[in-house]
Scaffold this motif. Structure first.
Motif, PDB file in Angstrom:
ATOM      1  N   VAL A   1      -6.494   4.924   6.389  1.00  0.00           N
ATOM      2  CA  VAL A   1      -7.215   3.910   5.608  1.00  0.00           C
ATOM      3  C   VAL A   1      -6.686   2.514   5.951  1.00  0.00           C
ATOM      4  CG1 VAL A   1      -7.657   5.485   3.691  1.00  0.00           C
ATOM      5  CG2 VAL A   1      -5.596   4.063   3.669  1.00  0.00           C
ATOM      6  N   ARG A   2      -7.482   1.519   5.576  1.00  0.00           N
ATOM      7  CA  ARG A   2      -7.046   0.140   5.736  1.00  0.00           C
ATOM      8  C   ARG A   2      -6.119  -0.245   4.604  1.00  0.00           C
ATOM      9  NH1 ARG A   2     -11.537  -3.086   4.411  1.00  0.00           N
ATOM     10  NH2 ARG A   2     -10.489  -3.529   2.448  1.00  0.00           N
ATOM     11  N   LYS A   3      -5.000  -0.881   4.918  1.00  0.00           N
ATOM     12  CA  LYS A   3      -4.062  -1.348   3.894  1.00  0.00           C
ATOM     13  C   LYS A   3      -4.488  -2.705   3.356  1.00  0.00           C
ATOM     14  CE  LYS A   3       0.369  -0.672   4.466  1.00  0.00           C
ATOM     15  NZ  LYS A   3       1.732  -0.646   5.071  1.00  0.00           N
ATOM     16  N   HIS A   4      -4.740  -3.673   4.241  1.00  0.00           N
ATOM     17  CA  HIS A   4      -5.251  -4.951   3.788  1.00  0.00           C
ATOM     18  C   HIS A   4      -5.789  -5.782   4.951  1.00  0.00           C
ATOM     19  CE1 HIS A   4      -0.846  -5.594   4.356  1.00  0.00           C
ATOM     20  NE2 HIS A   4      -1.220  -6.716   4.910  1.00  0.00           N
ATOM     21  N   ILE A   5      -6.467  -6.847   4.604  1.00  0.00           N
ATOM     22  CA  ILE A   5      -7.049  -7.774   5.567  1.00  0.00           C
ATOM     23  C   ILE A   5      -6.361  -9.118   5.417  1.00  0.00           C
ATOM     24  CG2 ILE A   5      -9.150  -8.899   6.394  1.00  0.00           C
ATOM     25  CD1 ILE A   5     -10.777  -6.741   5.042  1.00  0.00           C
ATOM     26  N   ILE A   6      -5.975  -9.704   6.530  1.00  0.00           N
ATOM     27  CA  ILE A   6      -5.406 -11.050   6.526  1.00  0.00           C
ATOM     28  C   ILE A   6      -6.492 -12.007   7.017  1.00  0.00           C
ATOM     29  CG2 ILE A   6      -3.611 -12.565   7.428  1.00  0.00           C
ATOM     30  CD1 ILE A   6      -1.856 -10.084   7.793  1.00  0.00           C
ATOM     31  N   ARG A   7      -6.906 -12.889   6.140  1.00  0.00           N
ATOM     32  CA  ARG A   7      -7.952 -13.851   6.471  1.00  0.00           C
ATOM     33  C   ARG A   7      -7.336 -15.237   6.640  1.00  0.00           C
ATOM     34  NH1 ARG A   7     -12.715 -11.051   5.329  1.00  0.00           N
ATOM     35  NH2 ARG A   7     -12.533  -9.404   3.749  1.00  0.00           N
ATOM     36  N   GLY A   8      -8.179 -16.234   6.705  1.00  0.00           N
ATOM     37  CA  GLY A   8      -7.704 -17.609   6.780  1.00  0.00           C
ATOM     38  C   GLY A   8      -7.590 -18.156   8.178  1.00  0.00           C
ATOM     39  N   PHE A   9      -8.022 -17.402   9.178  1.00  0.00           N
ATOM     40  CA  PHE A   9      -8.000 -17.907  10.541  1.00  0.00           C
ATOM     41  C   PHE A   9      -9.211 -18.815  10.763  1.00  0.00           C
ATOM     42  CE2 PHE A   9      -5.635 -13.928  10.725  1.00  0.00           C
ATOM     43  CZ  PHE A   9      -4.508 -14.303  11.448  1.00  0.00           C
ATOM     44  N   ASP A  10      -8.993 -19.902  11.484  1.00  0.00           N
ATOM     45  CA  ASP A  10     -10.068 -20.852  11.733  1.00  0.00           C
ATOM     46  C   ASP A  10     -10.978 -20.425  12.878  1.00  0.00           C
ATOM     47  OD1 ASP A  10      -9.086 -22.556   9.734  1.00  0.00           O
ATOM     48  OD2 ASP A  10      -7.673 -23.473  11.153  1.00  0.00           O
ATOM     49  N   PHE A  11     -10.493 -19.494  13.681  1.00  0.00           N
ATOM     50  CA  PHE A  11     -11.257 -19.022  14.824  1.00  0.00           C
ATOM     51  C   PHE A  11     -10.796 -17.594  15.097  1.00  0.00           C
ATOM     52  CE2 PHE A  11     -13.129 -21.126  18.957  1.00  0.00           C
ATOM     53  CZ  PHE A  11     -14.310 -20.454  18.746  1.00  0.00           C
ATOM     54  N   TYR A  12     -11.292 -16.975  16.164  1.00  0.00           N
ATOM     55  CA  TYR A  12     -10.999 -15.565  16.403  1.00  0.00           C
ATOM     56  C   TYR A  12      -9.535 -15.324  16.756  1.00  0.00           C
ATOM     57  CZ  TYR A  12     -11.707 -16.961  21.307  1.00  0.00           C
ATOM     58  OH  TYR A  12     -11.641 -17.596  22.518  1.00  0.00           O
ATOM     59  N   VAL A  13      -9.081 -14.094  16.505  1.00  0.00           N
ATOM     60  CA  VAL A  13      -7.744 -13.647  16.889  1.00  0.00           C
ATOM     61  C   VAL A  13      -7.866 -12.983  18.255  1.00  0.00           C
ATOM     62  CG1 VAL A  13      -5.785 -12.185  16.316  1.00  0.00           C
ATOM     63  CG2 VAL A  13      -7.081 -13.301  14.487  1.00  0.00           C
ATOM     64  N   ARG A  14      -7.245 -13.584  19.240  1.00  0.00           N
ATOM     65  CA  ARG A  14      -7.391 -13.134  20.628  1.00  0.00           C
ATOM     66  C   ARG A  14      -6.290 -12.164  21.054  1.00  0.00           C
ATOM     67  NH1 ARG A  14      -7.845 -11.508  24.945  1.00  0.00           N
ATOM     68  NH2 ARG A  14      -8.931 -12.310  26.767  1.00  0.00           N
ATOM     69  N   SER A  15      -5.095 -12.282  20.441  1.00  0.00           N
ATOM     70  CA  SER A  15      -3.959 -11.472  20.875  1.00  0.00           C
ATOM     71  C   SER A  15      -2.994 -11.266  19.717  1.00  0.00           C
ATOM     72  CB  SER A  15      -3.240 -12.146  22.043  1.00  0.00           C
ATOM     73  OG  SER A  15      -2.950 -13.501  21.749  1.00  0.00           O
ATOM     74  N   VAL A  16      -2.256 -10.150  19.765  1.00  0.00           N
ATOM     75  CA  VAL A  16      -1.317  -9.795  18.698  1.00  0.00           C
ATOM     76  C   VAL A  16      -0.058  -9.189  19.299  1.00  0.00           C
ATOM     77  CG1 VAL A  16      -0.906  -8.230  16.756  1.00  0.00           C
ATOM     78  CG2 VAL A  16      -3.079  -9.424  16.923  1.00  0.00           C
ATOM     79  N   ALA A  17       1.094  -9.526  18.722  1.00  0.00           N
ATOM     80  CA  ALA A  17       2.360  -8.872  19.049  1.00  0.00           C
ATOM     81  C   ALA A  17       3.113  -8.643  17.751  1.00  0.00           C
ATOM     82  CB  ALA A  17       3.184  -9.727  20.002  1.00  0.00           C
ATOM     83  N   VAL A  18       3.864  -7.551  17.675  1.00  0.00           N
ATOM     84  CA  VAL A  18       4.624  -7.205  16.474  1.00  0.00           C
ATOM     85  C   VAL A  18       6.112  -7.223  16.810  1.00  0.00           C
ATOM     86  CG1 VAL A  18       5.083  -5.407  14.756  1.00  0.00           C
ATOM     87  CG2 VAL A  18       2.738  -5.844  15.513  1.00  0.00           C
ATOM     88  N   SER A  19       6.923  -7.737  15.887  1.00  0.00           N
ATOM     89  CA  SER A  19       8.373  -7.813  16.087  1.00  0.00           C
ATOM     90  C   SER A  19       8.977  -6.421  16.165  1.00  0.00           C
ATOM     91  CB  SER A  19       9.024  -8.605  14.951  1.00  0.00           C
ATOM     92  OG  SER A  19       8.792  -7.971  13.704  1.00  0.00           O
ATOM     93  N   ALA A  20      10.169  -6.335  16.717  1.00  0.00           N
ATOM     94  CA  ALA A  20      10.824  -5.046  16.927  1.00  0.00           C
ATOM     95  C   ALA A  20      11.029  -4.275  15.631  1.00  0.00           C
ATOM     96  CB  ALA A  20      12.160  -5.257  17.634  1.00  0.00           C
ATOM     97  N   ASP A  21      11.252  -4.991  14.517  1.00  0.00           N
ATOM     98  CA  ASP A  21      11.455  -4.309  13.232  1.00  0.00           C
ATOM     99  C   ASP A  21      10.146  -4.034  12.496  1.00  0.00           C
ATOM    100  OD1 ASP A  21      10.695  -6.818  12.327  1.00  0.00           O
ATOM    101  OD2 ASP A  21      12.640  -7.330  11.464  1.00  0.00           O
ATOM    102  N   GLY A  22       9.019  -4.407  13.060  1.00  0.00           N
ATOM    103  CA  GLY A  22       7.716  -4.130  12.471  1.00  0.00           C
ATOM    104  C   GLY A  22       7.348  -4.984  11.279  1.00  0.00           C
ATOM    105  N   ARG A  23       8.129  -6.011  10.988  1.00  0.00           N
ATOM    106  CA  ARG A  23       7.891  -6.817   9.775  1.00  0.00           C
ATOM    107  C   ARG A  23       6.999  -8.027  10.015  1.00  0.00           C
ATOM    108  NH1 ARG A  23      13.359  -8.502   7.118  1.00  0.00           N
ATOM    109  NH2 ARG A  23      11.844  -9.403   5.661  1.00  0.00           N
ATOM    110  N   TYR A  24       6.979  -8.515  11.245  1.00  0.00           N
ATOM    111  CA  TYR A  24       6.277  -9.763  11.520  1.00  0.00           C
ATOM    112  C   TYR A  24       5.330  -9.606  12.712  1.00  0.00           C
ATOM    113  CZ  TYR A  24      10.109 -11.417   8.614  1.00  0.00           C
ATOM    114  OH  TYR A  24      10.998 -11.573   7.590  1.00  0.00           O
ATOM    115  N   ALA A  25       4.349 -10.478  12.750  1.00  0.00           N
ATOM    116  CA  ALA A  25       3.405 -10.466  13.867  1.00  0.00           C
ATOM    117  C   ALA A  25       3.185 -11.877  14.372  1.00  0.00           C
ATOM    118  CB  ALA A  25       2.078  -9.854  13.451  1.00  0.00           C
ATOM    119  N   LEU A  26       2.880 -11.967  15.659  1.00  0.00           N
ATOM    120  CA  LEU A  26       2.355 -13.189  16.252  1.00  0.00           C
ATOM    121  C   LEU A  26       0.880 -12.966  16.523  1.00  0.00           C
ATOM    122  CD1 LEU A  26       5.107 -13.910  18.943  1.00  0.00           C
ATOM    123  CD2 LEU A  26       4.794 -15.129  16.770  1.00  0.00           C
ATOM    124  N   ALA A  27       0.055 -13.933  16.189  1.00  0.00           N
ATOM    125  CA  ALA A  27      -1.372 -13.859  16.459  1.00  0.00           C
ATOM    126  C   ALA A  27      -1.772 -15.073  17.284  1.00  0.00           C
ATOM    127  CB  ALA A  27      -2.170 -13.822  15.163  1.00  0.00           C
TER     128      ALA A  27
END
Length: 329
Positions: A126-152
């Protein structure tokens, strides 16, 4: 310059406002790329079918048993890599899924052209949640080694540093002059590549600029980090190998005949994998710059590659709607 079939708009339509200067020339490889190898390095193991549109993004799970894919069919798919079957199809995006990543073994992150980042519970399906508020599309994603943070990396030329638990943007990193097409963590630092032909290094939490990696003459489509080394693939048909600490380009790997859309390191950092619009998968020895193997891997542009954490295999995803698994021999 060759066409760019998987992007929806020209630089002008995406808000392009200027070029970065190219004043750094990297040394060429000592051996001409594309030379026939003495033996095979990888071989095709399996083809995964079921994608209903071009594959734009791939990620392999921490245990190497599963993979995520995203594409133009707006679905995030979870694959059992050994059985070759889909375990789940996560629906909810209302436009192309351009980026997927694992955040630990039971959580997935996906970003897309619907201006959202979505977090999925893989175990519950299932989906946990949606993160909105971006002004334009999300082109790329990376997640930190501990899984707590993301770069978009976003179409509005910014990089967002995000807390995945709260969904809050901790930092909005600016500086690029065009779409941020690829992002990666280098420890606590954020590396970002852009259609402005540049690569930037910033502190993720503060956004403080550290340095840039200049020298590409085309869009930067893909980056990969291993320790203090960086790979980048570009529309100028080259792969560049960089020292993150100094910003120096150590090698330019030549041999592709069209846009290089995807790059990755093997876990030991000794080899690079690259693929792109010429439909070829290439394996490189990064220190020597030698191309060890070139394979006509797909019938159309290869948009994405992902190497397993144990280095046993590499996945390729293509505009031809297929995903292929290549085993290292």
């Amino acid at each position: 310059m060759h066409g760019n079939p998987d992007e929806k708009c020209s630089p002008e339509e995406c808000g392009f406002i200027g070029d970065c200067t190219d004043d750094t020339n990297c040394p060429l490889t000592g051996k001409e790329a594309g030379t026939s190898p003495e033996k095979e390095v990888v071989a095709l193991y399996r083809t995964y079918h079921g994608q209903e549109g071009p594959v734009l993004s791939l990620a392999v799970s921490p245990d190497g048993k599963a993979a995520l894919s995203g594409g133009t069919d707006m679905v995030v798919r979870l694959w059992d890599l050994e059985k070759g079957a889909q375990l789940h199809a996560f629906e909810g995006h209302v436009n192309e899924v351009s980026a997927v990543a694992f955040a630990g073994g039971e959580t997935a992150v996906s970003g897309g052209w619907d201006n959202t980042l979505r977090i999925w519970d893989l175990k519950a399906g299932v989906r946990k949640h949606i993160i909105r508020g971006f002004d334009f599309y999300v082109r790329s994603v990376a997640v930190s080694a501990d899984g707590r943070y993301a770069l978009a990396g976003c179409g509005d030329k910014t990089v967002r540093y995000i807390d995945l638990e709260t969904g809050d943007t901790i930092q909005k990193i600016t500086g690029h002059n065009n779409v941020v097409s690829c992002v990666a963590f280098a420890g606590d630092l954020a590396v970002s590549g852009s259609w402005d032909k540049s690569i930037a290094l910033n502190e993720a939490r503060t956004g403080k600029y550290i340095r840039s990696f200049d020298g590409h003459e085309g869009y930067v489509y893909s980056i990969a980090v291993h320790g203090d080394r960086l790979l980048s693939g570009s529309g100028d048909m080259t792969v560049k190998y960089w020292d993150i600490g100094t910003g120096q380009c150590l090698k330019t790997l030549k041999g592709h005949m069209d846009h290089v859309k995807a790059v990755a390191f093997t876990p030991d950092g000794k080899y690079a994998v690259s693929a792109g619009a010429d439909k070829f998968l290439k394996i490189w020895d990064v220190e020597s710059g030698q191309c060890l193997q070139t394979i006509r891997a797909h019938d159309d542009t290869i948009n994405t590659v992902a190497v397993s954490p144990d280095g046993r295999f590499v996945l390729t995803g293509s505009r031809d709607r297929s995903i292929k698994r290549w085993e290292f021999l």
